[in-house]
Design a protein around this motif. Structure first.
Motif, PDB file in Angstrom:
ATOM      1  N   ASN A   2     -10.308   2.231   3.108  1.00 19.95           N
ATOM      2  CA  ASN A   2      -9.386   1.268   2.505  1.00 19.95           C
ATOM      3  C   ASN A   2      -7.984   1.593   2.960  1.00 19.95           C
ATOM      4  O   ASN A   2      -7.326   2.499   2.452  1.00 19.95           O
ATOM      5  N   ALA A   4      -5.208  -0.058   2.659  1.00 20.87           N
ATOM      6  CA  ALA A   4      -4.157  -0.320   1.681  1.00 20.87           C
ATOM      7  C   ALA A   4      -3.984   0.877   0.764  1.00 20.87           C
ATOM      8  O   ALA A   4      -2.883   1.311   0.464  1.00 20.87           O
ATOM      9  N   ALA A   5      -5.138   1.443   0.318  1.00 20.67           N
ATOM     10  CA  ALA A   5      -5.067   2.571  -0.606  1.00 20.67           C
ATOM     11  C   ALA A   5      -4.478   3.795   0.077  1.00 20.67           C
ATOM     12  O   ALA A   5      -3.906   4.656  -0.585  1.00 20.67           O
ATOM     13  N   GLU A  34       1.098   7.234  -4.604  1.00 21.64           N
ATOM     14  CA  GLU A  34       1.349   6.697  -3.267  1.00 21.64           C
ATOM     15  C   GLU A  34       2.725   7.074  -2.723  1.00 21.64           C
ATOM     16  O   GLU A  34       3.034   6.781  -1.566  1.00 21.64           O
ATOM     17  N   ALA A 105       0.143   1.262  -6.503  1.00 20.51           N
ATOM     18  CA  ALA A 105      -1.281   1.010  -6.273  1.00 20.51           C
ATOM     19  C   ALA A 105      -1.568  -0.485  -6.354  1.00 20.51           C
ATOM     20  O   ALA A 105      -2.326  -1.030  -5.533  1.00 20.51           O
ATOM     21  N   ARG A 106      -0.984  -1.158  -7.348  1.00 18.47           N
ATOM     22  CA  ARG A 106      -1.210  -2.602  -7.486  1.00 18.47           C
ATOM     23  C   ARG A 106      -0.620  -3.371  -6.308  1.00 18.47           C
ATOM     24  O   ARG A 106      -1.232  -4.305  -5.785  1.00 18.47           O
ATOM     25  N   ALA A 109      -2.500  -2.913  -2.974  1.00 17.88           N
ATOM     26  CA  ALA A 109      -3.819  -3.546  -2.967  1.00 17.88           C
ATOM     27  C   ALA A 109      -3.744  -4.996  -2.509  1.00 17.88           C
ATOM     28  O   ALA A 109      -4.767  -5.619  -2.236  1.00 17.88           O
ATOM     29  N   ILE A 110      -2.519  -5.549  -2.431  1.00 20.15           N
ATOM     30  CA  ILE A 110      -2.322  -6.920  -1.958  1.00 20.15           C
ATOM     31  C   ILE A 110      -2.201  -6.865  -0.440  1.00 20.15           C
ATOM     32  O   ILE A 110      -1.264  -6.288   0.105  1.00 20.15           O
ATOM     33  N   SER A 111      -3.141  -7.459   0.237  1.00 19.37           N
ATOM     34  CA  SER A 111      -3.204  -7.340   1.697  1.00 19.37           C
ATOM     35  C   SER A 111      -2.436  -8.465   2.379  1.00 19.37           C
ATOM     36  O   SER A 111      -2.038  -9.455   1.766  1.00 19.37           O
ATOM     37  N   SER A 210       3.550 -10.766  -6.697  1.00 22.95           N
ATOM     38  CA  SER A 210       2.634 -10.719  -7.829  1.00 22.95           C
ATOM     39  C   SER A 210       3.404 -11.001  -9.121  1.00 22.95           C
ATOM     40  O   SER A 210       4.530 -10.526  -9.290  1.00 22.95           O
TER      41      SER A 210
END
Length: 325
Positions: A2, A4-5, A34, A105-106, A109-111, A210
């Protein structure tokens, strides 16, 4: 894997006389898994900002504190931090604000984005990470924001509330900034965030927002951003004209930028007139304005708006409210 992570964030905090608030900014940024590093730039503070920042890091080797001998403004200070940042993304955090748990993290997670922002909760000056108002409920969603949409979200439209999305604090892909040679405009001390976001969007940056809350901003009605000098407004208007001169935009974006530039021109002309009136009196200011008759109408309208605004009730507090409602 992953990706993004696995991404990392360099958090940039520029500060001037922020000893009372910077500890919360540093601690909450370092609390995010992160966070690769927190770079604090003390912009020639007259208080113990740098010492408080260092102490709040509690020996965490991810914290770097830089000191400026001369106050150069937030844009110059941020550029100094950008020059040494190493994370995949960079995130600007104001010294009197703080990060809410799980924010990065949130966002990561948005790619499919070069700029990823989230909602802002306005809190009282005395509030801290453990003393927050209940955030209003919003429907979680991700908004894809293009250049025209972002610019329109910063217009003052009669009969509606200004959205002021220039206040957004996106994490920005560092490779995108590097590839296009983008930095903050150091001539600006007002709207430098908005200016950078526009120039990124003009370079085809993908901007996703977001509605979930991840950033807490301490709110003061008489904050620095509410006190605009003539020089600051002139620099912002100059930037707006540069945005209009850029090539490769569609007509929708160009029209939105034109409206915004016109609004800034009116604000600048009024502020300059009020400065002249303070220095030379009403007659002197009117004589100066008459040398360029095209400025008379926007100045007159601005004075009328100010007089009408003075009769209205004071604006409602933003404390406990969201930027995106």
């Amino acid at each position: 894997m992953n990706t993004a992570a696995a991404s990392t964030v360099s958090v940039i905090i520029t500060a001037h006389d922020a000893a009372d608030t910077i500890a919360d900014a540093v601690r909450t940024a370092l609390a995010e898994a992160e966070t690769a590093e927190v770079i604090v730039v003390d912009d020639a503070s007259g208080d113990d900002t740098a010492a408080v920042a260092e102490k709040s890091g509690q020996g965490d080797n991810r914290l770097t504190v830089l000191r400026c001998a001369v106050n150069g403004g937030p844009a110059a200070a941020r550029n100094r931090a950008l020059d040494i940042a190493t994370g995949d993304f960079v995130a600007v955090l104001d010294a009197d604000d703080f990060v809410l748990p799980g924010r990065f993290a949130r966002l990561l997670a948005i790619s499919g984005a070069d700029m990823i922002a989230d909602n802002i909760l306005f809190v009282a000056e005395s509030a801290g990470p453990g003393d927050l108002p209940a955030a209003p409920v919003v429907s979680p969603r991700v908004i894809d924001l293009d250049l025209a949409g972002f610019v329109r979200a910063n217009h003052s439209v009669r009969g509606s509330k200004r959205q002021e999305w220039g206040f957004l604090k996106p994490v920005m892909r560092r490779a995108f900034l590097q590839a296009h040679g983008l930095r903050y405009d150091e001539t600006m001390r007002l709207g430098e965030d908005y200016d950078l976001y526009v120039r990124m969007l003009q370079k085809r940056a993908r901007f996703r927002v977001s509605t979930e809350v991840g950033y807490a901003a301490r709110w003061r009605f008489d904050s620095l951003s509410s006190r605009h000098s003539t020089t600051d407004l002139q620099a912002l208007h100059t930037a707006a004209l540069a945005h209009l001169a850029a090539e490769g935009m569609d007509e929708t974006a160009r029209a939105a930028l034109g409206v915004h530039a016109g609004e800034l021109r009116r604000r600048f002309l009024l502020r300059a007139f009020l400065d002249r009136r303070a220095q030379a009196g009403r007659a002197g200011a009117l004589l100066s304005a008459c040398r360029d008759p095209l400025t008379l109408a926007p100045i007159a309208r601005g004075i009328l708006r100010d007089k009408l605004s003075a009769r209205r009730p004071a604006p409602a507090s933003r404390i406990g409210r969201l930027l995106i409602e």
